[in-house]
Design a protein around this motif. Structure first.
Motif, PDB file in Angstrom:
ATOM      1  N   ASP A 297      -5.635  -3.510  15.752  1.00 14.99           N
ATOM      2  CA  ASP A 297      -4.582  -2.677  16.342  1.00 14.99           C
ATOM      3  C   ASP A 297      -3.936  -1.751  15.325  1.00 14.99           C
ATOM      4  OD1 ASP A 297      -4.912  -3.971  18.783  1.00 14.99           O
ATOM      5  OD2 ASP A 297      -3.648  -5.625  18.127  1.00 14.99           O
ATOM      6  N   GLY A 298      -3.837  -2.206  14.095  1.00  8.46           N
ATOM      7  CA  GLY A 298      -3.163  -1.367  13.105  1.00  8.46           C
ATOM      8  C   GLY A 298      -3.085  -2.116  11.790  1.00  8.46           C
ATOM      9  N   TRP A 299      -2.624  -1.405  10.748  1.00  6.09           N
ATOM     10  CA  TRP A 299      -2.559  -2.042   9.435  1.00  6.09           C
ATOM     11  C   TRP A 299      -1.285  -1.616   8.734  1.00  6.09           C
ATOM     12  CZ3 TRP A 299      -7.482  -2.543   5.910  1.00  6.09           C
ATOM     13  CH2 TRP A 299      -7.212  -3.449   4.860  1.00  6.09           C
TER      14      TRP A 299
ATOM     15  N   HIS B  91      -5.997   1.706  -3.975  1.00  2.00           N
ATOM     16  CA  HIS B  91      -6.750   2.949  -3.790  1.00  2.00           C
ATOM     17  C   HIS B  91      -7.552   2.936  -2.494  1.00  2.00           C
ATOM     18  CE1 HIS B  91      -6.646   4.167  -8.327  1.00  2.00           C
ATOM     19  NE2 HIS B  91      -5.497   4.337  -7.703  1.00  2.00           N
ATOM     20  N   LEU B  92      -8.001   1.740  -2.086  1.00  2.00           N
ATOM     21  CA  LEU B  92      -8.747   1.642  -0.815  1.00  2.00           C
ATOM     22  C   LEU B  92      -7.789   1.909   0.350  1.00  2.00           C
ATOM     23  CD1 LEU B  92     -10.830  -1.607  -1.526  1.00  2.00           C
ATOM     24  CD2 LEU B  92     -11.646   0.733  -1.646  1.00  2.00           C
ATOM     25  N   ASN B  93      -6.524   1.602   0.111  1.00  2.00           N
ATOM     26  CA  ASN B  93      -5.419   1.953   1.017  1.00  2.00           C
ATOM     27  C   ASN B  93      -5.720   1.818   2.508  1.00  2.00           C
ATOM     28  OD1 ASN B  93      -2.929   2.704   1.815  1.00  2.00           O
ATOM     29  ND2 ASN B  93      -3.026   4.820   1.090  1.00  2.00           N
ATOM     30  N   ARG B  94      -6.180   0.620   2.901  1.00  2.00           N
ATOM     31  CA  ARG B  94      -6.288   0.250   4.324  1.00  2.00           C
ATOM     32  C   ARG B  94      -7.349   1.030   5.093  1.00  2.00           C
ATOM     33  NH1 ARG B  94      -0.544   1.546   6.155  1.00  2.00           N
ATOM     34  NH2 ARG B  94      -0.633   2.980   4.396  1.00  2.00           N
TER      35      ARG B  94
ATOM     36  N   PHE C  78       0.815  -1.212   0.000  1.00  2.00           N
ATOM     37  CA  PHE C  78       0.000   0.000   0.000  1.00  2.00           C
ATOM     38  C   PHE C  78       0.852   1.266   0.000  1.00  2.00           C
ATOM     39  CE2 PHE C  78      -2.543  -3.236   2.255  1.00  2.00           C
ATOM     40  CZ  PHE C  78      -3.705  -3.195   1.493  1.00  2.00           C
ATOM     41  N   PRO C  79       0.313   2.351  -0.607  1.00  3.68           N
ATOM     42  CA  PRO C  79       0.996   3.639  -0.506  1.00  3.68           C
ATOM     43  C   PRO C  79       0.978   4.143   0.936  1.00  3.68           C
ATOM     44  CG  PRO C  79      -0.989   3.796  -1.905  1.00  3.68           C
ATOM     45  CD  PRO C  79      -0.898   2.389  -1.432  1.00  3.68           C
ATOM     46  N   GLU C  80       1.935   4.994   1.281  1.00  3.69           N
ATOM     47  CA  GLU C  80       2.017   5.533   2.637  1.00  3.69           C
ATOM     48  C   GLU C  80       0.838   6.471   2.898  1.00  3.69           C
ATOM     49  OE1 GLU C  80       5.624   7.442   5.243  1.00  3.69           O
ATOM     50  OE2 GLU C  80       6.038   6.608   3.259  1.00  3.69           O
ATOM     51  N   HIS C  81       0.383   6.532   4.142  1.00  2.73           N
ATOM     52  CA  HIS C  81      -0.662   7.507   4.489  1.00  2.73           C
ATOM     53  C   HIS C  81      -0.009   8.864   4.742  1.00  2.73           C
ATOM     54  CE1 HIS C  81      -3.598   4.177   6.029  1.00  2.73           C
ATOM     55  NE2 HIS C  81      -3.804   4.471   4.768  1.00  2.73           N
ATOM     56  N   ILE C  82      -0.644   9.918   4.251  1.00  3.41           N
ATOM     57  CA  ILE C  82      -0.120  11.269   4.473  1.00  3.41           C
ATOM     58  C   ILE C  82      -0.437  11.669   5.918  1.00  3.41           C
ATOM     59  CG2 ILE C  82      -0.449  13.690   3.777  1.00  3.41           C
ATOM     60  CD1 ILE C  82      -1.087  12.544   0.947  1.00  3.41           C
TER      61      ILE C  82
ATOM     62  N   ARG D  57      -1.441  -7.663   3.816  1.00  3.02           N
ATOM     63  CA  ARG D  57      -2.684  -7.688   3.051  1.00  3.02           C
ATOM     64  C   ARG D  57      -3.889  -7.403   3.963  1.00  3.02           C
ATOM     65  NH1 ARG D  57      -6.791  -7.397   1.545  1.00  3.02           N
ATOM     66  NH2 ARG D  57      -8.016  -8.514  -0.012  1.00  3.02           N
ATOM     67  N   TYR D  58      -3.761  -7.761   5.250  1.00  2.00           N
ATOM     68  CA  TYR D  58      -4.863  -7.570   6.193  1.00  2.00           C
ATOM     69  C   TYR D  58      -4.392  -6.821   7.432  1.00  2.00           C
ATOM     70  CZ  TYR D  58      -7.140 -11.122   3.360  1.00  2.00           C
ATOM     71  OH  TYR D  58      -7.688 -11.802   2.307  1.00  2.00           O
ATOM     72  N   PRO D  59      -5.303  -6.161   8.147  1.00  2.00           N
ATOM     73  CA  PRO D  59      -4.906  -5.489   9.386  1.00  2.00           C
ATOM     74  C   PRO D  59      -4.506  -6.487  10.476  1.00  2.00           C
ATOM     75  CG  PRO D  59      -7.297  -5.353   9.085  1.00  2.00           C
ATOM     76  CD  PRO D  59      -6.731  -5.944   7.832  1.00  2.00           C
TER      77      PRO D  59
END
Length: 876
Positions: free
Chosen positions: A328-330, A207-210, A153-157, A335-337
């Motif tokens: 707890d986190g993703w 695109h759904l990006n977690r 996944f792309p990094e979250h801003i 592929r899954y949290p």
């Protein structure tokens, strides 16, 4: 680590004020849970106000960040506590252990001679309680990445940049809604007032990006040439091979094929998460195929939530159980949290377990009332005091009675009717005075507003207020004195209101009747006692009131409601019957509506800015398309330009050869309606109640089971000068927030009730095998029909295509609406025969299957292939 702290094993804990403040800023639900733990006397949890203690308060140093200052404050307090306890307990040394997951803080503490552990180290040292290890939350998104997993996944801003981007319009903020049918697609509902781009489609894993259902996210719109259309493909995530990301990409390509240009919608991608809206999820463990593995996938019951990876040593015991897991986190390369096990609820399919799941999944607060809440109940034995009588009228001499369904213990309302000297009638509606017992702002009031409504499941009631009130002190049972709030009209024999009076009162009901008993009295030739005379008067007036309402354009709609007859020993459903309504049902309803309207007018006149009202918006005309077309196919005309026109054309839509048609039309009309909602009068200008054809309406008559009614009682009490202790009522923003919660609780209660019926229907059919029944077509779809089975009030979908089987020739005509399968045409309202059976091949999602038996579909014998999935009604 709140799941660890709540465990009974963990006791004797000091939570510092510095920490509590931080928790409060980060998460309201966790803050509430930690406060509850501190209030539980058995746990010995204490909060220590270290910021207001001379020896533990510290100033922030120059150049020190507030985070570093807080870490230092925590260490200072830990050290002080150690010294403090040494002074007191010389013979039994008490040692203070400092728990922190902050690596640097732990190192500094150890340097300063404080005994410090991470939560994980401490829990793993408790060898007597190995099960606690499963409950450890994974500490950080980054630290727990899967060894060597490649970045997916792309990094979250980061949040600060997201907020700037939203301000400058580069990104849009909205609520993420996952698609139940297709796990590679979601929509984001954009917050704000722009009408166009209300909804943005997001497609494909990257695109759904977690993002997870109900998160608040930031999206970036894609260029127009990258826009997509909502896909009509059903894709369930089988979660077999999470390494195989290429497979996902193939699936994403399926979404993009054969789209016509008009279908394209604004499309975007998630660039960051503004607020995580995670809750604990119910579901089942999908055990790893690898022997002795500790990592397993968990499949949530809610299809909109992705699978969650958890570590557990008890996989063998948890198989086939319903469990709760928290996320707890993703991490970016997973592929899954990641999550952790919280609690085992019990065996899947077991009635208690499934009821618990149903309540949790619909977010229905159902834990036992806490001691703090119960402490505000009146002490027993309770009786009415002189003080209680101050602002009340004594109406114990009146022949008041209540009329309810059999077995009802929370009696909200009672009625009376008598002739007065001038030849007119006095009619009274007396409602339980719940607001007398529930004072604003105390724990009992806060719990009631949080619950918002009583939830009625098939064999269980989740009360909004404790039983002492709901079934006893507030319930208007016969032959006991009860406090009430009365609405009394003087009417003439044409049911015209000449005067209205509201008063707090004291009543003594002379009879608690069921609808059937009341009906029997009215119809009896020999009974002429006071109660019966009162009932006849009420019934006569009610018929006039009802006619007036209907002439005004009120709608009478139908819904296929069913009741289960339970086996008295096993409580299993043994029989189903559709509810039948008597004249007396309608009688009670008319006076409740009248009281609600009278009270709405009174509180609005008195408080135009902050009356709590209820409105029912008129549906947009396009909602009626399906109804109009369906009626037209049977040569009937339904007019929808006003509620009155609709009501009249429904009354006329009769077919001598098909008596059930009118009920079907009314059921279909119900489906076209909007939800009725609570709102604050100062925040809205459209008050109209479409279904009741009333310009103003509220809820006043059921305060035992609806919190909205309690607020309305408080407003009315102030309006008539009976009570003036409600300062918070004049804050319209607070009231609007409360309405939002009440509307949510109300909606969830409805879904939970439907889910309960669906589950009991499954239990009922479990023992039945295959059942053959008459059904009517309610809707036709492109590849299926939706049918209603009146005998069971059951609705289901008959599909005409199934994987691995030849698909019949299907032609869908949206104008009629009809579906032609091979050479047989099926239209809305056609009568068909179906076989119903329970499909329990997927233990987590059991469902009713329906197969069309008549008309027989020609061509290859399709019958075996036409299986079905009953629309599980718990899904909005």
């Amino acid at each position: 680590q709140i799941d660890i702290l709540e465990d009974p094993v963990i006791k004797n804990v000091i939570v510092l004020q510095t920490v509590l403040q931080e928790v409060r800023n980060r998460s309201a639900p966790v803050y509430k849970r930690i406060r509850d733990v501190i209030q539980n006397p058995e746990k010995h949890f204490y909060s220590f106000t270290n910021e207001h203690h001379r020896e533990t308060y510290i100033e922030q140093n120059r150049g020190e960040t507030s985070n570093d200052r807080n870490d230092r404050a925590i260490r200072v307090a830990a050290k002080w506590y150690n010294e403090h306890l040494k002074k007191i307990e010389d013979e039994e040394k008490i040692q203070v252990i400092f728990l922190t997951n902050d690596r640097i803080n732990k190192e500094k503490a150890l340097e300063e001679g404080i005994t410090a552990y991470t939560c994980e180290e401490y829990i793993k040292s408790l060898t007597a309680n190995p099960e606690l290890v499963d409950r450890l939350a994974c500490v950080s998104d980054e630290g727990k990445e899967i060894e060597g997993g490649k970045i997916i996944f792309p990094e979250h801003i980061p949040l600060s940049k997201l907020q700037q981007g939203i301000k400058s319009g580069i990104y849009l903020q909205g609520t993420y809604r996952a698609n139940r049918e297709n796990y590679l697609e979601a929509t984001v509902w954009v917050h704000g007032d722009t009408e166009e781009n209300k909804e943005i489609i997001v497609q494909g894993l990257k695109h759904l990006n977690r993002a997870i259902h109900e998160d608040v996210v930031a999206v970036e719109l894609l260029a127009k040439d990258e826009w997509v259309a909502p896909s009509s493909v059903v894709l369930q995530d089988d979660g077999q091979n999470e390494e195989n990301i290429e497979n996902e990409e193939e699936k994403e390509n399926i979404l993009k094929t054969s789209i016509n240009k008009d279908m394209l919608r604004p499309t975007g991608r998630v660039v960051g998460i503004i607020k995580r809206n995670w809750r604990p999820y119910c579901g089942m463990l999908s055990k790893s195929q690898i022997k002795e593995a500790r990592r397993h996938l968990f499949t949530p019951a809610d299809r909109r939530i992705p699978r969650i990876r958890i570590e557990t040593r008890q996989a063998d015991t948890l198989e086939g159980q319903r469990i709760i897991v928290a996320i707890d986190g993703w991490p970016r390369n997973s592929r899954y949290p990641n999550g952790h096990f919280v609690k085992n609820l019990g065996s899947a399919g077991d009635k208690e377990t499934e009821t618990e799941v149903l309540l949790l999944e619909h977010d229905v607060p159902h834990q036992a009332f806490s001691q703090a809440v119960l402490s505000f109940l009146p002490k027993m034995p309770w009786s009415i005091s002189e003080e209680d009588m101050k602002h009340r009228e004594d109406l114990r001499h009146l022949n008041v009675c209540s009329v309810d369904p059999p077995g009802c213990t929370d009696i909200d309302d009672a009625l009376h009717c008598r002739e007065i000297g001038n030849g007119n009638l006095e009619v009274g509606v007396h409602i339980a005075d719940v607001s007398h017992f529930i004072r604003p702002g105390n724990a009992l009031d806060e719990e009631s507003v949080k619950r918002g409504t009583t939830v009625y499941l098939c064999e269980k009631r989740i009360d909004m207020v404790p039983e002492l009130l709901s079934s006893n002190l507030c319930s208007l049972r016969s032959n006991v004195d009860r406090l009430a709030f009365s609405c009394i009209w003087e009417m003439n024999h044409k049911a015209e209101i000449l005067k209205t009076k509201f008063t707090k009162s004291i009543i003594n009901s002379k009879a608690s009747l069921t609808y059937a008993e009341a009906q029997m009295r009215i119809d009896s030739a020999t009974m002429n006692d006071d109660i019966t005379t009162s009932l006849r008067g009420l019934n006569k007036l009610a018929k006039i009131l009802k006619k007036k309402r209907i002439d005004n354009g009120a709608l009478t709609l139908a819904s296929p409601e069913v009741r289960f007859h339970m086996d008295s020993e096993t409580h299993d459903p043994i029989d189903l019957q559709t509810k039948e309504l008597k004249e007396t049902n309608s009688m009670v309803e008319e006076f409740m509506l009248l009281a609600n309207i009278s009270v709405a007018q009174k509180i609005y006149d008195e408080f135009p800015e902050f009356a709590l009202l209820r409105k029912h918006p008129a549906p947009p005309p396009s909602n009626y398309d399906i109804l109009v077309k369906a009626a037209k196919s049977k040569n009937l005309e339904i007019k929808t330009d006003s509620a009155k026109a609709l009501a009249e054309s429904l009354d006329k839509a009769e077919s001598p050869t098909f008596p059930y048609l009118n009920t079907l039309l009314r059921i279909l009309t119900t489906r076209c309606m909007m939800q009725a909602v609570y709102f604050c009068s100062g925040m809205d200008n459209d008050f109209h109640h479409y279904g009741l054809a009333s310009p103003i309406y509220t809820h006043f008559t059921s305060p035992i089971r609806r919190y909205a009614d309690i607020i309305v009682h408080r407003l009315l009490a102030v309006a008539i000068g009976a009570d003036s202790t409600y300062p918070a009522l004049t804050d319209k923003h607070k009231l609007a927030e409360m309405c939002k919660n009440l509307n949510y609780r109300h909606k969830m209660a409805q879904y939970a009730q439907r889910a309960s019926v669906a589950f009991h229907t499954q239990l009922f059919f479990k023992t039945k095998g295959v059942v053959n029944e008459d059904a009517y077509i309610l809707f036709v779809r492109k590849n299926a029909i939706v049918v209603l089975i009146p005998k069971y009030g059951l609705e289901g979908t008959v599909f005409f295509e199934e994987k691995d089987k030849p698909t019949p020739k299907l032609e869908y005509n949206s104008e009629v609406p009809s579906l032609t399968v091979e050479d047989t045409t099926l239209c809305v309202f056609d009568k068909v025969k179906v076989n119903i059976m329970l499909d329990d091949s997927n233990i987590q999602h059991q469902k009713m299957r329906m197969v069309l038996v008549e008309p027989k579909i020609l061509g290859n014998d399709m019958r075996a292939n036409l299986s079905a999935e009953a629309s599980s009604k718990d899904e909005p």
